[in-house]
Design a protein around this motif. Structure first.
Motif, mmCIF file in Angstrom:
data_model
loop_
_atom_site.group_PDB
_atom_site.id
_atom_site.type_symbol
_atom_site.label_atom_id
_atom_site.label_comp_id
_atom_site.label_asym_id
_atom_site.label_seq_id
_atom_site.Cartn_x
_atom_site.Cartn_y
_atom_site.Cartn_z
ATOM 1 N N VAL A 87 0.844 -1.203 0.000
ATOM 2 C CA VAL A 87 0.000 0.000 0.000
ATOM 3 C C VAL A 87 0.874 1.245 0.000
ATOM 4 C CG1 VAL A 87 -1.755 1.312 1.255
ATOM 5 C CG2 VAL A 87 -1.851 -1.192 1.224
ATOM 6 N N ASP A 135 1.976 9.242 -1.944
ATOM 7 C CA ASP A 135 2.494 8.941 -3.278
ATOM 8 C C ASP A 135 2.984 10.213 -3.958
ATOM 9 O OD1 ASP A 135 3.071 7.904 -5.743
ATOM 10 O OD2 ASP A 135 1.018 7.330 -6.247
ATOM 11 N N ALA A 175 -6.979 7.830 2.497
ATOM 12 C CA ALA A 175 -6.419 8.773 1.527
ATOM 13 C C ALA A 175 -4.968 9.105 1.805
ATOM 14 C CB ALA A 175 -7.243 10.059 1.508
ATOM 15 N N HIS A 218 -6.258 11.911 -2.085
ATOM 16 C CA HIS A 218 -6.954 10.707 -2.537
ATOM 17 C C HIS A 218 -5.902 9.694 -2.959
ATOM 18 C CE1 HIS A 218 -10.355 8.392 -3.979
ATOM 19 N NE2 HIS A 218 -9.716 8.170 -5.123
ATOM 20 N N ARG A 219 -5.940 8.522 -2.336
ATOM 21 C CA ARG A 219 -4.978 7.450 -2.622
ATOM 22 C C ARG A 219 -3.536 7.942 -2.538
ATOM 23 N NH1 ARG A 219 -7.202 2.718 -4.486
ATOM 24 N NH2 ARG A 219 -9.396 2.821 -5.106
ATOM 25 N N THR A 274 -13.422 13.701 -5.739
ATOM 26 C CA THR A 274 -12.882 12.373 -5.455
ATOM 27 C C THR A 274 -13.531 11.310 -6.331
ATOM 28 O OG1 THR A 274 -14.420 12.137 -3.594
ATOM 29 C CG2 THR A 274 -12.212 12.918 -3.097
ATOM 30 N N GLU A 323 -11.611 8.791 -8.833
ATOM 31 C CA GLU A 323 -11.772 7.341 -8.746
ATOM 32 C C GLU A 323 -12.162 6.749 -10.090
ATOM 33 O OE1 GLU A 323 -11.345 3.852 -6.808
ATOM 34 O OE2 GLU A 323 -11.014 5.831 -5.926
ATOM 35 N N ARG A 357 -9.339 6.065 -12.654
ATOM 36 C CA ARG A 357 -8.322 5.045 -12.401
ATOM 37 C C ARG A 357 -8.553 3.854 -13.328
ATOM 38 N NH1 ARG A 357 -5.142 5.415 -8.111
ATOM 39 N NH2 ARG A 357 -4.878 3.176 -8.056
#
Length: 318
Positions: free
Chosen positions: A34, A38, A58, A219-220, A311, A315, A318
């Motif tokens: 995970v 990022d 997030a 987000h992510r 968001t 999503e 992706r």
């Protein structure tokens, strides 16, 4: 009492840019497979009140841990007041109120707060901190006899026990009732007015809308939006149109969905709620279709709807 960061001197007659408080540069942090953070690039400047938003997972809490030196990045760098996060904390420049970690038990609230004031390099008098946090009335109560909301206010007292220039808050009003939340944010506005930089993560989007002058959306593990609350709402690219219709003729919802700009539509009895990316074109088309709206309202999306739109778009990409 507060210690404000002095901005650098600039050209006479020009307003100097506020001093840099914190900087993330290409920061990455992973846990197994995970990637919690990022490639995060982010700068905080003196005097800002910044809300950090994002769905569960997030990377908000990990980003705060990296900022406070509780974890180290796998790559990239984090600077706090021009130094390492741990050095900034050791110098008393940062106060933090985190979700993780419990409070000492079997001690009274006053004893715990006094300890925090004593160890802070620029600690305040304990009675001042108790009053500011609104916990004077529970100062002689043992910590393990407190409600969840009272524990949050004690954590806030510990975060503001001295003249820190940056206050970091992770979900600060969880377990507080409405009146306690209002009192808390009144106190935080006073902290910001005194020149402090405030960074807080929250799930209460109305708090971010009413308190923050800058909003960050993660987000992510990535920063996907950065701006004022108005900027974030505008980025969602939609407005809300609400009106009542005459009972006859009854409109066809499928036909209404084909109107220009319409992205979502709800019909409840005679009340029509539309989300549109071009409110002017949508309203004009409504009249051309022979519908005559009553009590017409055209408003911007609230921060919550804008957050969900941003968001959701991320999503779906992706």
């Amino acid at each position: 009492m507060s210690i404000a960061t002095q901005p650098p001197r600039g050209v006479p007659g020009q307003v100097a840019e506020p001093a840099e408080v914190a900087a993330f540069a290409a920061v990455t942090r992973t846990y197994g497979q995970v990637r919690a953070v990022d490639g995060l690039d982010l700068t905080l400047r003196a005097g800002e009140t910044v809300a950090l938003l994002g769905p569960n997972g997030a990377g908000k809490s990990t980003a705060l841990d990296l900022l406070l030196g509780l974890r180290n990045p796998d790559s990239g760098s984090v600077r706090l007041f021009g130094s390492t996060p741990r050095q900034a904390l050791a110098d008393g420049l940062v106060g933090a109120m985190l979700q993780s970690g419990g409070l000492m038990t079997e001690v009274k609230v006053r004893e715990l707060v006094r300890f925090a004031c004593d160890v802070h390099p620029r600690g305040y008098p304990v009675d001042q901190v108790l009053e500011t946090a609104g916990i004077t009335d529970i100062a002689d109560r043992k910590v393990d006899r407190l409600s969840g909301g009272q524990e949050q206010r004690v954590r806030f007292a510990l975060a503001t026990a001295g003249a820190s220039e940056l206050i970091v808050l992770d979900e600060p009003t969880v377990a507080m009732d409405v009146s306690a939340r209002q009192a808390f944010w009144g106190t935080m506005r006073a902290q910001a007015a005194a020149g402090r930089t405030i960074l807080f993560a929250t799930h209460y989007l109305e708090e971010a809308d009413s308190v923050a002058d800058r909003v960050l959306v993660m987000h992510r593990g990535r920063l996907i939006a950065d701006g004022t609350p108005a900027d974030i709402k505008a980025r969602a690219g939609a407005r809300r149109i609400v009106f009542d219709l005459d009972p006859d003729p009854h409109p066809d919802p499928d036909q209404l969905r084909t109107l220009p700009g319409v992205t979502a539509l709800e019909l409840h009895g005679r009340t029509l709620r539309i989300r549109s990316t071009d409110a002017d074109a949508t309203v004009a088309a409504i009249y051309r279709a022979g519908l005559y709206p009553h009590h017409l309202e055209v408003t911007s999306l609230g921060l919550e709807q804008a957050f969900l739109a941003i968001t959701g778009t991320e999503e779906s990409a992706r």
